[in-house]
Design an enzyme around this catalytic site. Structure first.
Site, mmCIF file in Angstrom:
data_model
loop_
_atom_site.group_PDB
_atom_site.id
_atom_site.type_symbol
_atom_site.label_atom_id
_atom_site.label_comp_id
_atom_site.label_asym_id
_atom_site.label_seq_id
_atom_site.Cartn_x
_atom_site.Cartn_y
_atom_site.Cartn_z
ATOM 1 N N TRP A 180 0.875 -1.184 0.000
ATOM 2 C CA TRP A 180 0.000 0.000 0.000
ATOM 3 C C TRP A 180 0.908 1.229 0.000
ATOM 4 C CZ3 TRP A 180 -1.977 2.785 4.787
ATOM 5 C CH2 TRP A 180 -2.988 3.689 4.462
ATOM 6 N N ASP A 209 -0.151 -5.306 9.449
ATOM 7 C CA ASP A 209 -1.184 -4.312 9.157
ATOM 8 C C ASP A 209 -2.433 -5.066 8.729
ATOM 9 O OD1 ASP A 209 -2.761 -2.233 8.361
ATOM 10 O OD2 ASP A 209 -1.594 -1.718 6.576
ATOM 11 N N LYS A 241 -12.919 -0.431 6.912
ATOM 12 C CA LYS A 241 -13.546 -1.255 5.867
ATOM 13 C C LYS A 241 -14.578 -2.212 6.456
ATOM 14 C CE LYS A 241 -10.053 0.536 3.752
ATOM 15 N NZ LYS A 241 -9.705 1.186 2.534
HETATM 16 C C1 LIG Z 1 -3.289 -1.912 3.705
HETATM 17 C C2 LIG Z 1 -3.955 -0.768 4.379
HETATM 18 N N1 LIG Z 1 -3.556 -0.437 5.609
HETATM 19 C C3 LIG Z 1 -4.120 0.579 6.269
HETATM 20 C C4 LIG Z 1 -5.114 1.325 5.707
HETATM 21 C C5 LIG Z 1 -5.641 2.487 6.505
HETATM 22 O O1 LIG Z 1 -6.955 2.629 6.628
HETATM 23 P P1 LIG Z 1 -7.605 3.845 7.428
HETATM 24 O O2 LIG Z 1 -6.549 4.779 7.839
HETATM 25 O O3 LIG Z 1 -8.555 4.451 6.482
HETATM 26 O O4 LIG Z 1 -8.271 3.189 8.600
HETATM 27 C C6 LIG Z 1 -5.572 1.022 4.423
HETATM 28 C C7 LIG Z 1 -6.614 1.819 3.768
HETATM 29 O O5 LIG Z 1 -6.820 1.819 2.600
HETATM 30 C C8 LIG Z 1 -4.970 -0.064 3.748
HETATM 31 O O6 LIG Z 1 -5.361 -0.418 2.530
#
Ligand SMILES: Cc1ncc(COP(=O)(O)O)c(C=O)c1O
Length: 397
Positions: A130, A211, A246
């Protein structure tokens, strides 16, 4: 002073979102942005969340400060979600969770804590990962190293190359892993591979940083936590960043958590105090609303059952779109094989087509896909699959 600043480059996914919004064509498809969409192309509020919000409106009687660690009940529920309510680690006294502003905030708190504990430690990230992992971690002053993860040509995880590199990771370094539903590839580690990496971490002395932003969207809440749970059985230390963006659809409520597993209960207390000091320096306290909703849903039998059913529906819809897309583009004149899409899990897959084809899909057909060829399968629906498949066939040639 501001005259010294130069504009920064916008995150490519956010630029793609902006270009999609500005596109006047009626027939356009957004497969770029990483949010769940239903068959109407809408990102809904879950019914369990709506119900919990109604109850919270009645019950909430203060907006006073909550504390640096956030809501204690939320933290307890997140631990049970991650490890399973019966996991022995929960009784060990070695684990601590604090609420954080989304998975992103959690990742940064974890990175800052690593910086305090081991300023020279390097964080190894799989390629690809990511994209926001890199600034979130390096922004804390940590050095990044890469290990190979996905083979673009073979369209699967390059297990041999990954293990070979991990065998060389020095003791005390950190290895970032995706708990499930790998973003951007959708290619997840098997249970056997998780076990092998755990054994290697023990042998080499590296520390996993998992993560997990999509628990429940891959195979289900329990199966998706295999990596976290099995590593916790074996290893003295690890870190887990998790997100409710999500699986509860709480994106804008910034609801996440960071969990630390330490070698002893005494160390766990020190780690928790350091994590809270990190949080205090960055944002003081996490936002309350989303975490109160999650705690209410997970603590109430009826709401929990409702949420779990909705999460099943989300997962089933994504998998149905995965299957539909594969079927509709598999027989193409270019003879390209897309069967890998069906093996992958979560919201994303890599199509593996050429960058000119990605550009043509955008310019000629209004179909927006990230340049890495990552597609959000939830962007597909019964109203756009025919157009998508026809456009793909036209572009594949
Ligand atoms: C792999 C991954 N880690 C962490 C996140 C962080 O999500 P958020 O900060 O929106 O809770 C995302 C969001 O797209 C993600 O795809």
């Amino acid at each position: 002073m501001f005259e010294h600043l130069q504009p920064t480059k916008m995150d490519p996914i956010l630029s793609l979102m902006a270009a999609y919004r500005a596109d006047p064509r009626e027939q356009k498809i957004d497969l770029g942005v990483g949010v769940y969409m239903d068959d109407r192309g809408h990102t809904p509020v879950m019914r369990a969340v709506k119900e919990a919000e109604a109850r919270l409106m009645e019950l909430e009687d203060t907006k006073s400060y909550q504390g640096i660690a956030g809501d204690p009940q939320y933290n307890e529920h997140i631990l049970a979600l991650l490890f399973g309510a019966q996991h022995s680690i929960l009784k060990s006294g070695r684990v601590r969770t604090i609420q954080a502003p989304g998975g992103s905030g959690a990742l940064r708190v974890g990175a800052e804590l690593i910086g305090r504990a081991k300023p020279n430690a390097k964080v190894w990230v799989g390629i690809p990962t990511w994209p926001n992992h890199i600034p979130l971690i390096s922004g804390a002053g940590l050095k990044i190293q890469e290990y190979p993860y996905y083979d673009l040509v073979a369209r699967k995880i390059n297990v041999e190359a990954m293990m070979e590199t991990l065998r060389g990771v020095p003791s005390g370094d950190i290895v970032l892993l995706h708990g499930c539903c790998h973003n951007p590839t959708g290619a997840d580690l098997t249970e056997e591979q998780w076990d092998q990496i755990a054994d290697l971490a023990l042998e080499r002395g590296f520390i996993p940083y998992i993560d997990t932003a999509y628990q429940g969207l891959g195979e289900g809440l329990e199966v998706d936590a295999y990596g976290v749970r099995s590593m916790a059985m074996k290893l003295p230390e690890m870190i887990i960043a998790s997100s409710c963006s999500k699986n509860f659809g709480l994106y804008r409520e910034r609801t996440g958590s960071i969990t630390f597993l330490s070698a002893t209960p005494a160390q766990a207390d020190i780690v928790a105090s350091q994590a809270m000091s990190v949080a205090r320096q960055m944002y003081s306290m996490p936002p309350a609303h989303g975490a109160l909703l999650v705690a209410m849903i997970l603590g109430d039998q009826q709401l929990r059952a409702q949420w779990s059913q909705e999460l099943d529906e989300v997962r089933d819809r994504i998998n149905a779109m995965r299957q539909l897309l594969t079927e509709r583009i598999q027989q193409n004149d270019a003879g390209m094989d897309f069967s890998h899409i069906q093996q992958q899990r979560g919201m994303f897959s890599f199509l593996g087509i050429a960058s000119q084809q990605i550009e043509r899909l955008r310019d000629e057909y209004g179909i927006y896909i990230v340049s890495s060829t990552r597609v959000n399968l939830a962007g597909i629906n019964s109203g756009n699959i025919d157009y998508l498949a026809a456009s793909m066939h036209a572009v594949l040639g």
